[in-house]
Design a protein around this motif. Sequence first.
Motif, PDB file in Angstrom:
ATOM      1  N   LYS A 269     -23.528 -11.517 -13.272  1.00 39.89           N
ATOM      2  CA  LYS A 269     -24.909 -11.737 -12.828  1.00 39.89           C
ATOM      3  C   LYS A 269     -25.133 -13.243 -12.690  1.00 39.89           C
ATOM      4  O   LYS A 269     -24.534 -14.045 -13.413  1.00 39.89           O
ATOM      5  N   ARG A 270     -26.030 -13.603 -11.797  1.00 43.95           N
ATOM      6  CA  ARG A 270     -26.384 -15.014 -11.615  1.00 43.95           C
ATOM      7  C   ARG A 270     -27.140 -15.510 -12.851  1.00 43.95           C
ATOM      8  O   ARG A 270     -27.854 -14.750 -13.510  1.00 43.95           O
ATOM      9  N   ALA A 271     -26.988 -16.788 -13.133  1.00 45.31           N
ATOM     10  CA  ALA A 271     -27.619 -17.386 -14.314  1.00 45.31           C
ATOM     11  C   ALA A 271     -29.137 -17.238 -14.280  1.00 45.31           C
ATOM     12  O   ALA A 271     -29.766 -16.997 -15.314  1.00 45.31           O
ATOM     13  N   ASP A 272     -29.748 -17.376 -13.103  1.00 39.33           N
ATOM     14  CA  ASP A 272     -31.207 -17.211 -12.997  1.00 39.33           C
ATOM     15  C   ASP A 272     -31.651 -15.825 -13.437  1.00 39.33           C
ATOM     16  O   ASP A 272     -32.675 -15.665 -14.099  1.00 39.33           O
ATOM     17  N   ARG A 273     -30.886 -14.826 -13.057  1.00 43.89           N
ATOM     18  CA  ARG A 273     -31.233 -13.448 -13.444  1.00 43.89           C
ATOM     19  C   ARG A 273     -31.078 -13.262 -14.956  1.00 43.89           C
ATOM     20  O   ARG A 273     -31.937 -12.649 -15.597  1.00 43.89           O
TER      21      ARG A 273
ATOM     22  N   GLU B 221     -25.182 -22.625 -18.873  1.00 43.28           N
ATOM     23  CA  GLU B 221     -24.870 -21.287 -18.373  1.00 43.28           C
ATOM     24  C   GLU B 221     -24.061 -20.483 -19.391  1.00 43.28           C
ATOM     25  O   GLU B 221     -24.331 -19.293 -19.600  1.00 43.28           O
TER      26      GLU B 221
ATOM     27  N   ASN C 236     -27.060 -26.790  -9.890  1.00 42.70           N
ATOM     28  CA  ASN C 236     -26.621 -26.263  -8.600  1.00 42.70           C
ATOM     29  C   ASN C 236     -26.643 -27.337  -7.517  1.00 42.70           C
ATOM     30  O   ASN C 236     -25.752 -27.385  -6.662  1.00 42.70           O
TER      31      ASN C 236
END
Length: 169
Positions: free
Chosen positions: A107-111, A82, A138
């Motif tokens: 922001k979320r890591a996926d984004r 991350e 996660n």
Amino acid sequence: MAGNIRTSLNFKAALTATLCATLKAWLSIIRIIRDEIAGGWLFTVRGLVAAEVFADFLEMAEHLLESGYKDPAAVMGGSVLEEHIRQLCNKHAIAIDEEKNGKQVPKRADRLNAELAAATAYSKLDQKQITAWLDLRNSAAHGKYNAYTDEQVGQLLAGVTGFMARVPT
């Protein structure tokens, strides 16, 4: 009296010549530094330092895994991933925060992963692999310890190490 004037003029000339030479040397040094920064040297050094720190954390995670602690190893390896993603966003001028309800939030890591792939910082295949690694991390962080195996954590750590070498900050 004429000798004193000549000595004084010689001293001033020598002092001026020395001062000019010193200034030229400093200007040369400043130009070199400017060129190195413009050429990315500062970012290269920052990346090398970050890579060294990440390598230490990944080594600790591997030690945890070898000692039978797959869950903290997964969290640690995923956290390194991350942070690497955040640094890649900085490198590619992608914002890592966004405004929500009048506040800046990360922001979320996926984004971030999706935005990096869209910016061609790395391939869609890398994006999909990173999504899987983030999911494993996660699961570990949220107590879903039966969702993954020791072997998958080992693959996460090896994969993150390889990814960071292939896609440096």
